[in-house]
Write an enzyme that holds these catalytic residues in place. Structure first.
Site, PDB file in Angstrom:
ATOM      1  N   HIS A 240     -23.511  -9.036 -45.346  1.00  0.00           N
ATOM      2  CA  HIS A 240     -22.370  -8.996 -46.247  1.00  0.00           C
ATOM      3  C   HIS A 240     -21.806 -10.201 -46.405  1.00  0.00           C
ATOM      4  CE1 HIS A 240     -22.643  -4.568 -45.888  1.00  0.00           C
ATOM      5  NE2 HIS A 240     -22.643  -4.680 -44.389  1.00  0.00           N
TER       6      HIS A 240
HETATM    7  O1  RIB Z   1     -18.009  -4.017 -45.021  1.00  0.00           O
HETATM    8  C1  RIB Z   1     -18.453  -5.006 -44.432  1.00  0.00           C
HETATM    9  C2  RIB Z   1     -17.552  -5.959 -43.958  1.00  0.00           C
HETATM   10  O2  RIB Z   1     -16.982  -5.296 -42.876  1.00  0.00           O
HETATM   11  C3  RIB Z   1     -18.249  -7.237 -43.391  1.00  0.00           C
HETATM   12  O3  RIB Z   1     -17.227  -8.405 -43.817  1.00  0.00           O
HETATM   13  C4  RIB Z   1     -18.311  -7.051 -42.038  1.00  0.00           C
HETATM   14  O4  RIB Z   1     -18.168  -7.995 -40.984  1.00  0.00           O
HETATM   15  C5  RIB Z   1     -16.966  -6.145 -41.894  1.00  0.00           C
HETATM   16  O5  RIB Z   1     -15.947  -6.988 -41.794  1.00  0.00           O
END
Ligand code: RIB
Ligand code: CA
Length: 306
Positions: A240
């Site tokens: 992500h």
């Molecule tokens: O949903 C994914 C996000 O939420 C990413 O940034 C992960 O690190 C959490 O913060």
């Protein structure tokens, strides 16, 4: 083109991978890191960032502590995904460095003024720090070239509820405030970040000589893949936050659509969910697809260069 960025994050395994990627991505100049409570408590997040920077000999990067609680509701951390300490339960040496002795709003505001117009603000955690910056220094975002946010889920299910992505759900008031800002915004939602996995095979390609850093990266990613394998029977993990860094470095890697978006802050069932709404004035460049092979090549190269 070299991109100056400030990274607001909640390290967190993929936030740490985003820091490692940013510091070896030629097009990125990381000016500083602000920490927000999210995947881990904010004090753990600060310690994680400092200890990782020391591990890779980058004590030159300033780290500042931000919000310990969301604007509304209580902090929901993600120990199952990121470990109790936010770092896959890996105990790195206690950092020698201390965080910058300023609050995150003043630190970010100072840097934004210094690099006015030539700096991107990248947010890969709950948006509490960015919303607090807006509140304390309403003109600060005028100096931001682009606000790049990892968060939200539009045409795919959420990952904290069936409708909401974690960063938006963790602080819906802050998320709502940030997507309403006038700043040119790029959104990197689950729609693109869950479109492929970083697999165990990919990890093996990254791990070369047995070094302290390689050992750390291996343990970190194996823990992260372990969560997906245990709960979703997947042989890989989602990158992500590194994808938000890629959007800052080279947004042409992504197919984007100009979307008019609204965050639900009211209905408990869909709290934090992101909806298209025609009446919204601002459009947000939303990333829906990415050139996966090009991205993975650059991401792997950055890890292999440690
Ligand atoms: O949903 C994914 C996000 O939420 C990413 O940034 C992960 O690190 C959490 O913060
Ligand atoms: Ca994060």
């Amino acid at each position: 083109m070299i991109r100056n960025i400030l990274l607001d994050c909640d390290p967190g395994i993929d936030d740490v991978l985003a820091i490692l990627f940013a510091l070896n991505e030629p097009e990125i100049n990381l000016l500083g890191i602000s920490i927000v409570a999210g995947n881990a408590r904010v004090d753990d997040g600060v310690r994680n960032a400092l200890s990782v920077l020391e591990l890779i000999d980058r004590e030159d990067i300033p780290v500042v502590q931000g919000a310990s609680q969301p604007f509304s509701g209580r902090l929901i951390t993600s120990a199952l995904v990121h470990g109790e300490n936010g770092l896959a339960n890996i105990q790195l040496p206690r950092p020698r460095m201390s965080p910058v002795s300023m609050n995150s709003s003043d630190f970010l505001n100072e840097k934004l003024n210094e690099f006015s117009g030539d700096v991107d603000l990248v947010a890969t955690g709950p948006l509490t720090n960015v919303a607090r910056l807006l509140k304390k220094h309403p003109d600060s975002l005028r100096h931001v070239n682009r606000l790049i946010i990892m968060g939200g889920a539009i045409d795919v299910p959420g990952n904290i509820t069936p409708f909401a992505e974690y960063n938006f759900f963790a602080d819906v008031i802050a998320a709502d405030a940030c997507i309403r800002t006038e700043v040119p915004t790029i959104l990197v939602p689950l729609d693109v970040t869950t479109s492929f996995l970083f697999t165990s095979k990919d990890l093996q390609e990254v791990l070369g000589k047995k070094t302290k850093i390689n050992n750390f990266i291996e343990r970190l990613i194996k823990f992260y893949i372990g969560f997906e394998r245990r709960f979703y029977h997947l042989d890989g993990c989602f990158l992500h936050d590194p994808l938000a860094i890629a959007a800052a470095s080279d947004v042409s890697l992504f197919e984007t659509k100009a979307e008019k978006l609204h965050v639900n802050t009211v209905h408990p069932l869909t709290r934090g969910a992101l909806f298209r709404r025609k009446s919204v004035v601002k459009t947000i460049d939303t990333c829906f697809r990415v050139k996966k092979d090009v991205f993975l090549k650059r991401f792997k190269k950055s890890l292999m260069n440690y």
